[in-house]
Design an enzyme around this catalytic site. Sequence first.
Site, PDB file in Angstrom:
ATOM      1  N   ASN A   1       0.827  -0.948   0.087  1.00  0.00           N
ATOM      2  CA  ASN A   1      -0.115  -0.047   0.064  1.00  0.00           C
ATOM      3  C   ASN A   1       0.883   1.172   0.131  1.00  0.00           C
ATOM      4  O   ASN A   1       1.353   1.323   0.824  1.00  0.00           O
ATOM      5  CB  ASN A   1      -0.906  -0.031   1.209  1.00  0.00           C
ATOM      6  CG  ASN A   1      -1.953   1.188   1.476  1.00  0.00           C
ATOM      7  OD1 ASN A   1      -1.661   2.071   0.471  1.00  0.00           O
ATOM      8  ND2 ASN A   1      -2.299   1.514   2.694  1.00  0.00           N
TER       9      ASN A   1
ATOM     10  N   LYS B   1       0.176   4.236  -0.012  1.00  0.00           N
ATOM     11  CA  LYS B   1      -0.424   5.429   0.444  1.00  0.00           C
ATOM     12  C   LYS B   1      -0.410   6.639  -0.310  1.00  0.00           C
ATOM     13  O   LYS B   1      -0.351   6.602  -1.500  1.00  0.00           O
ATOM     14  CB  LYS B   1      -0.015   5.573   1.883  1.00  0.00           C
ATOM     15  CG  LYS B   1      -0.010   4.194   2.784  1.00  0.00           C
ATOM     16  CD  LYS B   1       0.246   4.202   4.217  1.00  0.00           C
ATOM     17  CE  LYS B   1       0.023   2.927   4.921  1.00  0.00           C
ATOM     18  NZ  LYS B   1       0.162   3.077   6.319  1.00  0.00           N
TER      19      LYS B   1
ATOM     20  N   HIS C   1      -9.158   1.339   5.181  1.00  0.00           N
ATOM     21  CA  HIS C   1      -7.892   1.483   5.814  1.00  0.00           C
ATOM     22  C   HIS C   1      -8.042   2.445   6.927  1.00  0.00           C
ATOM     23  O   HIS C   1      -8.941   3.339   6.940  1.00  0.00           O
ATOM     24  CB  HIS C   1      -6.941   2.226   4.846  1.00  0.00           C
ATOM     25  CG  HIS C   1      -5.705   2.032   5.232  1.00  0.00           C
ATOM     26  ND1 HIS C   1      -5.114   2.799   6.520  1.00  0.00           N
ATOM     27  CD2 HIS C   1      -4.634   1.197   5.196  1.00  0.00           C
ATOM     28  CE1 HIS C   1      -3.939   2.402   6.712  1.00  0.00           C
ATOM     29  NE2 HIS C   1      -3.488   1.533   5.725  1.00  0.00           N
TER      30      HIS C   1
ATOM     31  N   GLU D   1      -6.414   4.647   8.243  1.00  0.00           N
ATOM     32  CA  GLU D   1      -6.352   6.330   7.946  1.00  0.00           C
ATOM     33  C   GLU D   1      -7.532   6.799   7.153  1.00  0.00           C
ATOM     34  O   GLU D   1      -7.830   7.980   7.377  1.00  0.00           O
ATOM     35  CB  GLU D   1      -4.889   6.345   7.034  1.00  0.00           C
ATOM     36  CG  GLU D   1      -3.829   6.014   7.679  1.00  0.00           C
ATOM     37  CD  GLU D   1      -2.616   5.323   6.902  1.00  0.00           C
ATOM     38  OE1 GLU D   1      -2.690   5.441   5.839  1.00  0.00           O
ATOM     39  OE2 GLU D   1      -1.545   4.843   7.559  1.00  0.00           O
TER      40      GLU D   1
ATOM     41  N   GLU E   1      -5.217  -4.795  10.531  1.00  0.00           N
ATOM     42  CA  GLU E   1      -4.189  -3.983  10.672  1.00  0.00           C
ATOM     43  C   GLU E   1      -4.085  -3.085  12.182  1.00  0.00           C
ATOM     44  O   GLU E   1      -5.191  -2.201  11.948  1.00  0.00           O
ATOM     45  CB  GLU E   1      -3.925  -2.846   9.644  1.00  0.00           C
ATOM     46  CG  GLU E   1      -3.849  -3.430   8.248  1.00  0.00           C
ATOM     47  CD  GLU E   1      -3.329  -2.519   7.168  1.00  0.00           C
ATOM     48  OE1 GLU E   1      -2.130  -2.637   6.733  1.00  0.00           O
ATOM     49  OE2 GLU E   1      -4.044  -1.309   6.953  1.00  0.00           O
TER      50      GLU E   1
ATOM     51  N   GLY F   1       3.063   2.199  10.660  1.00  0.00           N
ATOM     52  CA  GLY F   1       4.228   3.217  10.639  1.00  0.00           C
ATOM     53  C   GLY F   1       4.498   3.654  12.187  1.00  0.00           C
ATOM     54  O   GLY F   1       5.215   4.663  12.018  1.00  0.00           O
TER      55      GLY F   1
ATOM     56  N   SER G   1       3.842  -2.234  10.164  1.00  0.00           N
ATOM     57  CA  SER G   1       5.228  -2.428  10.444  1.00  0.00           C
ATOM     58  C   SER G   1       5.875  -3.871  10.107  1.00  0.00           C
ATOM     59  O   SER G   1       6.906  -4.275  10.688  1.00  0.00           O
ATOM     60  CB  SER G   1       5.617  -1.921  11.876  1.00  0.00           C
ATOM     61  OG  SER G   1       5.409  -0.585  12.430  1.00  0.00           O
TER      62      SER G   1
HETATM   63  P1  13P Z   1       3.394   0.430   7.641  1.00  0.00           P
HETATM   64  O1  13P Z   1       3.909  -0.824   6.901  1.00  0.00           O
HETATM   65  O2  13P Z   1       4.165   1.588   7.191  1.00  0.00           O
HETATM   66  O3  13P Z   1       3.368   0.249   9.019  1.00  0.00           O
HETATM   67  O4  13P Z   1       1.946   0.441   7.106  1.00  0.00           O
HETATM   68  C1  13P Z   1       1.073  -0.644   7.269  1.00  0.00           C
HETATM   69  C2  13P Z   1      -0.071  -0.375   6.309  1.00  0.00           C
HETATM   70  O5  13P Z   1      -0.807   0.647   6.752  1.00  0.00           O
HETATM   71  C3  13P Z   1      -0.495  -0.887   5.328  1.00  0.00           C
HETATM   72  O6  13P Z   1      -1.755  -0.636   4.625  1.00  0.00           O
END
Ligand code: 13P
Length: 251
Positions: free
Chosen positions: A9, A11, A96, A98, A168, A174, A214
């Site tokens: 992803n 983002k 997601h 976010e 997740e 992150g 992560s």
């Molecule tokens: P990270 O791997 O940067 O922690 O992000 C995970 C994520 O949100 C994938 O959709």
Amino acid sequence: MRKHIVAGNWKMNTTVPEGVELAKAVVAKSAEVPSDVELIIATPFTHLYPVNEVVKGTRVALSAENCADKAKGAYTGEVSVDMLKSTGCEYTILGHSERRQYYGETDEKLVEKTKLALAAGLKVILCVGENLEEREAGKHFDVCNAQTVNVLKNFSAEDMKNVVIAYEPVWAIGTGKTATSEQAEEIHAYIRKVLADMFGAGVADDVTILYGGSCKPSNAKELFAQPDIDGGLIGGAALKAEDFIGIALSF
Ligand code: 13P
């Protein structure tokens, strides 16, 4: 048997030329990955068409990161499932954390989006997961249960062939703080049980459930060794072809 999937992803990262280069690097390295692992890259809307020019005819599938909750019309700034489909993309991520956290994505909107995506022939990667406060209050099972059931109760066992779930935990995204393989497996097995109660054990057994948060080459092997973890949804580490492929080599 359910599929193993490693999905990146991106983002809101990379310009279009940078994204095209990253996709080329992923395709170039993809031959190293065993053929039973599906590779997906999810890019910003602007990148889908040019990145599809790079990945089409290869083993790398393309995904969007979101879609509109309306089919078409006067919805300025939105991108419909038909538009996504016309870029050549096969999947869309939905729900997601976010988007839930910053853009008011609700389970009700996710029902609409999932209906539209599946009807357009897109496969859906539905994200669920608790935040830190919910984890510390011991509510992680309830949160994942509600997020899964609220959306998927509107769909059939047949629809589930085109749905992937990504667990997740928000506190692991992150942050560099990965869920332990035991913490992740516990929730994955729980989500599979929720699916078994909804659709039957056979259907639940066939649904791919990804871990995200992560995930990197150094911890993927232990996570992917768990019986209910079928791969990963990768954020930061998907922005380097070497790391992304390194994760895919961890099965
Ligand atoms: P990270 O791997 O940067 O922690 O992000 C995970 C994520 O949100 C994938 O959709």
